[in-house]
Structure formats: C-alpha cells, structure tokens
Design a protein around this motif. Structure first.
Motif, PDB file in Angstrom:
ATOM      1  N   UNK A 198      15.857   9.538  27.293  1.00  0.00           N
ATOM      2  CA  UNK A 198      16.328  10.482  28.302  1.00  0.00           C
ATOM      3  C   UNK A 198      15.159  11.158  29.003  1.00  0.00           C
TER       4      UNK A 198
ATOM      5  N   UNK B  86      21.538  10.173  40.391  1.00  0.00           N
ATOM      6  CA  UNK B  86      21.479  10.432  38.955  1.00  0.00           C
ATOM      7  C   UNK B  86      22.906  10.582  38.430  1.00  0.00           C
TER       8      UNK B  86
ATOM      9  N   UNK C  78      24.998  11.702  35.042  1.00  0.00           N
ATOM     10  CA  UNK C  78      24.759  12.392  33.777  1.00  0.00           C
ATOM     11  C   UNK C  78      25.685  11.884  32.687  1.00  0.00           C
ATOM     12  N   UNK C  79      25.273  12.217  31.449  1.00  0.00           N
ATOM     13  CA  UNK C  79      26.018  11.740  30.290  1.00  0.00           C
ATOM     14  C   UNK C  79      27.387  12.388  30.145  1.00  0.00           C
ATOM     15  N   UNK C  80      27.391  13.720  30.253  1.00  0.00           N
ATOM     16  CA  UNK C  80      28.603  14.442  29.895  1.00  0.00           C
ATOM     17  C   UNK C  80      29.453  14.735  31.126  1.00  0.00           C
TER      18      UNK C  80
ATOM     19  N   UNK D 239      30.583  18.501  32.035  1.00  0.00           N
ATOM     20  CA  UNK D 239      29.787  19.586  32.605  1.00  0.00           C
ATOM     21  C   UNK D 239      29.002  19.175  33.848  1.00  0.00           C
ATOM     22  N   UNK D 240      29.173  17.937  34.319  1.00  0.00           N
ATOM     23  CA  UNK D 240      28.334  17.523  35.436  1.00  0.00           C
ATOM     24  C   UNK D 240      28.915  17.925  36.797  1.00  0.00           C
TER      25      UNK D 240
ATOM     26  N   UNK E 166      38.037  12.252  31.793  1.00  0.00           N
ATOM     27  CA  UNK E 166      36.610  11.983  31.663  1.00  0.00           C
ATOM     28  C   UNK E 166      36.172  10.756  32.442  1.00  0.00           C
TER      29      UNK E 166
ATOM     30  N   UNK F 127      36.177  11.482  36.130  1.00  0.00           N
ATOM     31  CA  UNK F 127      35.067  12.347  36.502  1.00  0.00           C
ATOM     32  C   UNK F 127      33.768  11.551  36.544  1.00  0.00           C
TER      33      UNK F 127
ATOM     34  N   UNK G 132      22.055   8.171  32.828  1.00  0.00           N
ATOM     35  CA  UNK G 132      21.682   8.614  31.483  1.00  0.00           C
ATOM     36  C   UNK G 132      22.916   8.612  30.589  1.00  0.00           C
TER      37      UNK G 132
ATOM     38  N   UNK H  52      28.749   7.199  27.215  1.00  0.00           N
ATOM     39  CA  UNK H  52      28.804   7.454  25.776  1.00  0.00           C
ATOM     40  C   UNK H  52      29.817   8.527  25.402  1.00  0.00           C
ATOM     41  N   UNK H  53      30.276   9.323  26.372  1.00  0.00           N
ATOM     42  CA  UNK H  53      31.280  10.337  26.039  1.00  0.00           C
ATOM     43  C   UNK H  53      32.695   9.821  26.301  1.00  0.00           C
TER      44      UNK H  53
ATOM     45  N   UNK I 189      23.575  23.567  32.276  1.00  0.00           N
ATOM     46  CA  UNK I 189      24.708  22.668  32.499  1.00  0.00           C
ATOM     47  C   UNK I 189      24.291  21.537  33.431  1.00  0.00           C
ATOM     48  N   UNK I 190      24.954  20.407  33.236  1.00  0.00           N
ATOM     49  CA  UNK I 190      24.541  19.221  33.995  1.00  0.00           C
ATOM     50  C   UNK I 190      24.751  19.391  35.497  1.00  0.00           C
ATOM     51  N   UNK I 191      25.752  20.195  35.907  1.00  0.00           N
ATOM     52  CA  UNK I 191      25.996  20.253  37.355  1.00  0.00           C
ATOM     53  C   UNK I 191      24.868  20.972  38.091  1.00  0.00           C
TER      54      UNK I 191
ATOM     55  N   UNK J  73      18.638  17.418  41.167  1.00  0.00           N
ATOM     56  CA  UNK J  73      18.298  16.017  41.422  1.00  0.00           C
ATOM     57  C   UNK J  73      18.599  15.646  42.866  1.00  0.00           C
TER      58      UNK J  73
ATOM     59  N   UNK K 162      40.695  14.379  26.900  1.00  0.00           N
ATOM     60  CA  UNK K 162      39.371  13.774  26.991  1.00  0.00           C
ATOM     61  C   UNK K 162      38.285  14.831  27.051  1.00  0.00           C
TER      62      UNK K 162
ATOM     63  N   UNK L 171      31.678  15.401  21.569  1.00  0.00           N
ATOM     64  CA  UNK L 171      30.707  14.318  21.485  1.00  0.00           C
ATOM     65  C   UNK L 171      29.359  14.742  22.052  1.00  0.00           C
TER      66      UNK L 171
ATOM     67  N   UNK M  93      24.591  14.320  21.065  1.00  0.00           N
ATOM     68  CA  UNK M  93      23.563  13.531  21.743  1.00  0.00           C
ATOM     69  C   UNK M  93      22.608  14.397  22.544  1.00  0.00           C
TER      70      UNK M  93
ATOM     71  N   UNK N 279      18.922  14.020  22.146  1.00  0.00           N
ATOM     72  CA  UNK N 279      18.260  12.903  22.842  1.00  0.00           C
ATOM     73  C   UNK N 279      17.199  13.411  23.800  1.00  0.00           C
ATOM     74  N   UNK N 280      17.471  14.587  24.347  1.00  0.00           N
ATOM     75  CA  UNK N 280      16.580  15.095  25.382  1.00  0.00           C
ATOM     76  C   UNK N 280      15.248  15.535  24.801  1.00  0.00           C
TER      77      UNK N 280
END
Lengths: 562, 321
Positions: A335, A376, A378-380, A383-384, A438, A441, A460, A464-465, B165-167, B173, B305, B312, B316, B319-320
């Motif tokens: 990552x 990009x 994201x994994x999750x 929250x993206x 999920x 999204x 990334x 996986x989720x 948070x990813x957002x 990015x 979900x 989940x 992970x 990983x970062x």
C-alpha cells in the motif's frame, strides 16, 4: 459418533429503528464430536448470528426462539442455550462450548498478561490458582507458543498476529470443551499464517476430539478444514452436504454461483496472454509511466527511535496500458508504494518517476496538475465517499477541481455516462453513499477514478472488503474497463488469485523488498523464490481433493526451509 | 427531558423577543403617571412582583433581563464558534508545529479562571463606564476567550478523525487544494458534536453574565435589565424579609440555564443510538432482510454490507504501515 450440538428450527430477530428484522429463520443443524461443520454464506446471511446464539451471546435487542441443545463433553447432560440465562449460561460457556473470535488483536485485553487471561477463565470454573497456571502453561505449549513458561507472563502486544490467534484458540481449548465455535478465525491473518492456524484447528479436532463450527466466507478455508458444509442464504440453510459432495455436485443454483465466483489461480492467464499478443514491438521500448529505482519510504519514528523502513530499494516500472499486480502480506509495503505513486506518502530515498515527474522531493503545487492523469480506487468502499454528498456530486468532483466544470450540474452528462460505464443506473447518481451496497459503491469509486480518463490507475485492494460474488463482478467490470479505456494500472492485493485474474505482470513484495517480478505465468506458474512458492502453496484452493494435496506440498516446503 | 427543555427554552426566547409587549413598565422606569413606584414594595396589583430597592418594577426587570441574556448568548457564541471552529479545522488538518502551539495555548487558557478574565475584560472594554453594549461585550468576549478552546478541541479531534477517512484522501488524490478539502470534505463531517457544546456554552454564558453583574461589573440599570445586577442589589434585602427582589431574578437564571442544559443533554442522547430507547422485537417477528446478490439494489443489503465492510477494514489497515 455422539452429537455435541443440535440446533432445531432456530429463529433470531433484531429490533431496529425500522422495525423488526429477522436475521435467522428456521435453521436446523447438527454437529458430532470430532467433526468440523462449516457455515458459509455472504455477509448478512445470518451465519455469525447463528454462531453467537450457540453461546447465548446475542445482544439485548435480539430475540431467539427454537432449540439450541448443547451436550457436555462426557455426554451426561444436555442444556438448551436459548432458554438459559445468567449464571447457568456462564457455567456452560467455556466448559461445553467456547468461541474463537475473528480479530485476535481485539479479542485479547491489552492491559493484562495472556496468562492472566487464560487463568481467569479457568478460575471462573473453579480451578485452583496453582493448578490453573500449570494448565495455562501446558495449553500454550500445546497450541505451539515457544517457551510457554516464560511467555505466559507476556502481554498481547508482545506476540505476533498469528501467535495471538493461537492464544485465543488456547483460551477456547483450555477447559476442553466439546464444541468450538470459530467465527472467521483466519480472516484477519495473512495466507501463510492462515495455513498454520488451520493446521492448529485441525489438531483441535483430531487430538482433542472437539466438534468445530467454522464460520467463514472463504471457500478455500472450507475446502481445507471442513467435513460438512451448510450454506446459508437470507437467514436460512439452503444446502447441507458432505464437503466433497458440495464442491463436486452442488445442489442449489445459489451454491453453484457462489462456487463459480471464487477466483482460482490460473484463470486469468489466457486473458493476459491475449493482451500480450496484441502489443506491438514498439511498446516494450516505450517510456514507462512509472519508473521506480531504489525506491525507499521511511516513516519517521518517535523521538529517539529509528524510523520504520516500509519500502527498501524497490525497482518497478509500469508501461502504458499494462496492469501490474502487487502482492504481499500485510506490512510488506504494498500500500505504501501505491500511496507514494499517488503522492500521498513522501518518498524518502531513491527515485520515483511518475508521468515524467520526479516524486522524490516534489512540491505539492507542481504535482497537482499531474494528478488529473492519475486515478485512485480505495480499499474500503464504506469510507471512500463523503457521506453527506450524492454519488453524482462525488463523481463530478474531479471535473470541478480541474476546472472542466463550474458546477456539479454542468458535469452531469459526463457523470451519467461514467455511471453507465460502470454499470450503475443513472438514477443512482442522486443517491447518497449509504444507500448503495459495497459493490455498487466500489463501482462508483471506479467511475470517479476514471472520470478524467487517467493514464494511470492505482487500485489499493479494491475488492478485499467485498463478498466473493460481488468481487467477481467488480473484477469483471475492471477488466472490461481496462480494455475499453486502456489505462495502465497498479493493482494492489493480498490475494494471489485476484491478482492473477487482472494482472499482466506480478511483483511480489516481502518486508518492503521486492522478491520476484515477472509475468503472471512466470510468477504463479513457476515461482523461483522460496517465499513466492510458500505464499502460493499457503493459498487454499476451493477444492477439497486438490487442497489435501497442496497441504502436503506446503508441509514439504516448510520442512525443507528448516 | 427534551420536551421539558424545549418548552422552557421556548418560553425564554419568546419572553426575550416579546419583552417590550409583555413587561408592564420599562426596565429603567421609576415612575408612572408622574408618581414614583417607591422602593421595596411587596407584590401588589400595580407591581405583581413588587419593586426593588432602587424603585424598579421587579416583573419588568425580570422580563427585560431575558433580552439581555439572549443577546449575550448570541454574541458570545457567534464570536467563539467562528474563531474556534476555524482554528480547530486548520490546526487539525495541517498538523505540525502550528497544531502543537495552538493546543498548548488552548490548554493554558483552560487553566485560567474565566470569571477573573471576564472582570479584566469588562474593565478594559468599558473603562469603568457602564453601558449596555460595553457590559454585554465584556461578558461576551470573556466568555468567547474561554469557549474558543472548547470549540477548538472538539472540532480539531473530529477533523483528525475525518482526515484519515478515505474520501478525504480521495479528494487529495484528485488534486483538490487544501482549502477546498477543508471546507467541502472535512468541515461538514466534523460538526456533529457542535450543537451540544453550543447549548452547554449558552447556559455558561448566562451564568458568567450574571456572575459579572453580581460582582458589580455588570450593566447599570439605566442601560439594560440584568439579572445578576438585581441579585447583587437584593443582597441586603434577604436578611430583612424582602424575598421578592432576589427570588425572581434568581429563578429566571435557574430556569433559563436549566432549559438550555436539558436541550443539550437530550441532543446528546438523540445522537447516540445506544441511548435511544428501543423495544425488543417480538418472538422472531419481522421479515428476512434481502441480502442476496440478485437483490443488490435494495438498501437493506447495503446496510448489511456496510457492517461487513467496517469489520473487515481494521484488519487490513495495518497494511499501510
């Protein structure tokens, strides 16, 4: 064989703000001594709720009916867990049935030694202190913790993730219960560690004669460990069969679809070969989009401590239109490399050129213009997206930032087009992120990443989720979009089978260093490095017969390393 | 609790708004029809709650006092919320030395007694002269100085959470400038605890103003009605059996603070689903939620979900590192 657990028409309902929701509906199961029953299903299918009701661990908002009959180990007495409460229930927990949790790092209390936590359980069941300590040391040795006499006084953070899970299993085993309920016992672990934990669980069954209820969504784990399988769907058990029968001749449509969705190593090779054949000779000499040489990323340490080298001396290159799969276990730095290429993490050494910009020592202002050429994912998916803005707003954001639109409404036509490209109905643009599943999204996330038609996409752990069936669709969509848009991609994943499906070339990382790079066929078909071989052998395949063979291979590999 | 709080607060706000209509006399009125009210008169038909030692009508003073209280709340909160939230946002998002300095400064202000600060401010601002706005601003600014760290702290910690948070990273990015990320992505998601602090601070503002008035740094009776001042003047009355001059302003303070605090506390409960009352489901009732792949479009599966995704994710996250 004696039955240790008999569940008869179990139903569980939850009270929610929107009224009652039924999570488990008319489930009947049986587990015999020395048998592993796997309960599989997607998230939300009620498998965890079923497992929790075996130990009477349901939250206050839940109501259960039906019968959950637990036999004690000697077979003398039977108890109906649903009807029990308070002290009687505590008596049964640990003695007749015990639980192994998903996340070992949260299942152990960080402020007490592991020995204290083991002894606590024994003392609660009336074992004298001195005897309890002896027993705790003994059980730690049994689950494979080296030097148990000394390690018993260590705290959870002094153990690795795999060792922590061993200790959690030791806690479950310590009173020698007739039944162990393991809720996703290996989901939080790396594949190599997963294989070891599965071995340990197999020993629990063979040496202790315990019945095991294994909750998992991983078909490979099922094939590796289970004797019988129950498939759950929408709160019901829709199919129950012997493991070999289930994998070779699934009865219901749903089980078949579930099995088909599981990625196998070796399935993506033809697609990769076709892509390679389509490329001209010029391509291999063209300049790379991403060129890393001796790349180093160090996270600063606390005062007086050394920094942590997340990435050490990695050489990589990605050419136009090429998908590079980056695999490795957690903590391998995969990552970090993705984030460094996107400019989210500072490069501290070596050189990283992305789209003709040197990122070592780059200033944010100079790099901003380049960002429109990078996407990009994201994994999750949870929250993206900004929870307060609609999907259309979020997908329009790149247009606004790079001055291609004044107002989210101006870009709506392009947004609709993008949503259609990722197979989402246009109307979904007006929905808020929490109103999408999920998988949906993650597709919207792809749409946002592709909005400006980037030359380079960094994904990334994009799947996986997600559940396997959803993952299969997202991967299919990804491959389709890659064909259509022709972007280059760095695809990061811990799952070799997933990487195999999408990647042209694969790079294997281990502890921040590059172990092996090559085409998918080279790396996965004929791995040269022992680490890659072990990684590949640890990956359980969703086929009980083949998995038994692989288990032997892995054992031989491990013995050879010693 | 929420209803009681809302009713009390509503009455308080209405009183402030309609004080000119409700009050029988002006706050600085000493005589009607050329005749003085007289000092320390007990409640009667002309003066329902009696008169003060200075010869003012108690009922009118109490009603007009609500207006002053509301004004000080508005000014104090408006000043502190803007500065506190902005500082918290910038400090939390940018981090680094700026963040460290601001946190230390705010901690230092915490340690400073607020009433002392208020007294100092009132002397500086009004220069010993008393006026409505002088007294009001003195109280408001001193409260502001004490409140800014509270808003700062709360917003900063929320920003630090949201920043990861990813957002937010996804906006980064995409190449969004820092200012845009802060205002568009971070701020709207970092304000969920603000209503609670606003209500708590509102009640503290009233108390500080009353405290200032009680100590004699308040607003002169000719400039505005103020409960704390009236209490101060009623001090000597208490021992001589004149109860009405102290009881009603005191009651007004207690009720206003109680009402606003009740609202704040129940807002806290409403925001937390665990504190919300919820009945148990009947025996295995309700429909089975749709969670299939085929029915992916239904919101129920999205919720399911979500739950899976959030469990989940932590696994992970390392990983970062």
């Amino acid at each position: 064989m004696t039955t240790v657990l008999r569940i008869d028409s179990l139903g569980v309902s939850f009270a929610t703000d929107a009224g009652a929701v039924k999570a488990v509906d008319d489930v009947s199961l049986e587990v015999a001594r020395g048998e592993v029953l796997a309960i599989v299903g997607e998230s939300g299918s009620g498998k965890t709720v079923t497992a929790k009701s075996i130990l009477g661990l349901l939250p206050e908002t839940a109501t259960a009916n039906g019968v959950v009959m637990l036999s004690s180990r000697d077979g003398q007495s039977e108890h109906d867990v649903v009807a029990m409460s308070g002290p009687a229930l505590r008596e049964v927990r640990g003695r007749d049935a015990a639980m192994v949790f998903q996340e070992p790092s949260t299942a152990l209390n960080p402020v007490f030694t592991v020995g204290w936590q083991l002894i606590e359980g024994l003392r609660a069941h009336g074992v004298p202190r001195k005897r309890a300590r002896e027993r705790a040391i003994e059980i730690l040795g049994t689950v494979g913790i080296p030097d148990p006499e000394e390690r018993i006084d260590h705290y959870p953070h002094q153990f690795s993730g795999g060792q922590k899970q061993r200790i959690v299993i030791a806690m479950a085993l310590v009173l020698e219960p007739g039944l162990i309920v393991a809720d996703e016992p290996t989901t939080a672990l790396d594949v190599t560690v997963q294989a070891e934990i599965l071995d340990l669980l197999r020993r629990c069954r063979d040496e202790f004669g315990a019945g095991i209820v294994l909750i998992t969504h991983n078909m490979g784990v099922v094939a590796d460990l289970a004797d019988r399988v129950a498939v759950m769907y929408q709160g019901r058990v829709i199919e129950q069969a012997d493991v070999r029968t289930l994998f070779s001749a699934p009865q219901t449509e749903y089980t078949r679809a579930l099995l088909d969705a599981v990625p196998y190593v070796g399935h993506g090779r033809s697609a990769a070969a076709a892509r390679a054949a389509a490329r001209t000779g010029e391509w291999s000499t063209s300049a790379a989009l991403v060129e890393a040489s001796g790349l180093e990323v160090t996270y600063p340490g606390r005062l007086g401590r050394h920094g942590f080298h997340a990435v050490r001396g990695v050489d990589l290159s990605i050419r136009a239109g090429e998908v590079l799969g980056l695999v490795g276990e957690s903590g391998s730095g995969k990552s970090t490399i993705g984030r460094a290429i996107a400019g989210l993490t500072r490069v501290t050494g070596g050189s990283l050129r992305v789209l003709d910009h040197e990122l070592n020592g780059v200033r944010e202002r100079e790099f901003r213009a380049v960002r429109s050429r990078i996407g990009f994912v994201f994994q999750d998916p949870a929250s993206s997206f900004d929870p307060r803005r609609t999907i259309a707003d979020a997908v329009a954001e790149p247009f606004l930032i790079h001055g291609r639109a004044e107002h989210p409404g101006d870009a709506r036509a392009q947004v609709d087009e993008l949503l259609e490209a990722v197979q989402l109905p246009r109307a979904y643009g007006d929905r808020f992120p929490f109103e999408l599943s999920g998988g949906q999204r993650q597709r919207a996330s792809l749409a946002r990443a592709l909005a400006l038609r980037p030359e380079l996409l960094i994904a990334d752990e994009p799947t996986s989720a997600l559940d396997v069936s959803v993952q299969a669709r997202v991967l299919e969509l990804f491959a389709e979009l890659q064909r259509e848009f022709g972007f280059a991609c760095l695809f990061i994943s811990h799952d070799l089978a997933v990487v195999d499906l999408v990647a042209d070339r694969i790079a294997v990382l281990h502890r921040g260093e590059l172990v092996e790079v090559g085409t998918s066929a080279e790396v996965l078909g004929d791995p040269r490095e022992p680490y890659t071989q072990r990684l590949l052998a640890s990956l359980p395949v969703p086929d009980p017969v083949a998995q038994a063979e692989r288990r032997e291979t892995l054992r031989a590999l491990r013995d050879a390393e010693r | 609790m929420l209803i009681a709080g809302l009713v009390i607060t509503g009455v308080f706000l209405l009183t402030a708004l309609l004080a000119p209509l409700l009050a029988p006399y002006g706050f600085d009125q000493l005589r009607a029809d050329g005749e003085a009210f007289g000092a320390q008169r007990p409640p009667s038909a002309e003066h329902l709650l009696g008169t003060t030692v200075g010869g003012y009508d108690v009922l009118s003073r109490v009603l007009w006092g609500a207006q002053t209280a509301v004004l000080v709340i508005i000014v104090a909160i408006a000043l502190s919320i803007v500065v506190g939230v902005l500082l918290g946002l910038v400090s939390g998002y940018l981090g680094g030395w700026l963040d460290r300095v601001l946190v230390v400064v705010c901690d230092a202000i915490y340690a400073f007694p607020s009433l002392l600060l208020a007294i100092l401010m009132s002397i500086v601002i009004s220069g010993g002269q008393s006026s409505l706005w002088g007294g009001l601003l003195a109280a408001a600014i001193s409260i502001t100085v004490v409140f800014i760290p509270q808003y700062f702290r709360v917003v900063r910690s929320e920003v630090v959470r949201v920043k990861a948070e990813a957002f937010v990273e996804s906006a980064k990015v995409l190449g969004a400038p820092a200012g845009r990320i802060m205002l568009r992505s971070v701020l709207p998601n970092a304000t969920r605890t603000l209503p609670l602090i606003v209500t708590l601070n509102a009640s503290e503002a009233i108390l500080t103003l009353a405290g200032l008035g009680f100590l004699g740094f308040g607003i002169e009776p000719t400039a505005a009605a103020e409960w704390g001042y009236d209490l101060n003047k009623a001090l000597s009355d208490v021992t001589s059996g004149i109860w009405w001059t102290s009881m009603f302003p005191g009651l007004a303070i207690v009720l206003a603070v109680l009402g606003i605090t009740l609202v704040g506390e129940s807002l806290n409960d409403l925001a937390d689903p665990r504190l919300r009352g919820r009945r148990r489901a009947g025996v295995s009732s309700g429909a089975v939620a749709e969670t299939s792949v085929a029915a992916e479009a239904t919101p129920a599966s999205a919720v399911a979900e979500n739950a899976a995704g959030s469990t989940a994710a932590p696994a992970r996250e390392d990983d970062l590192r």
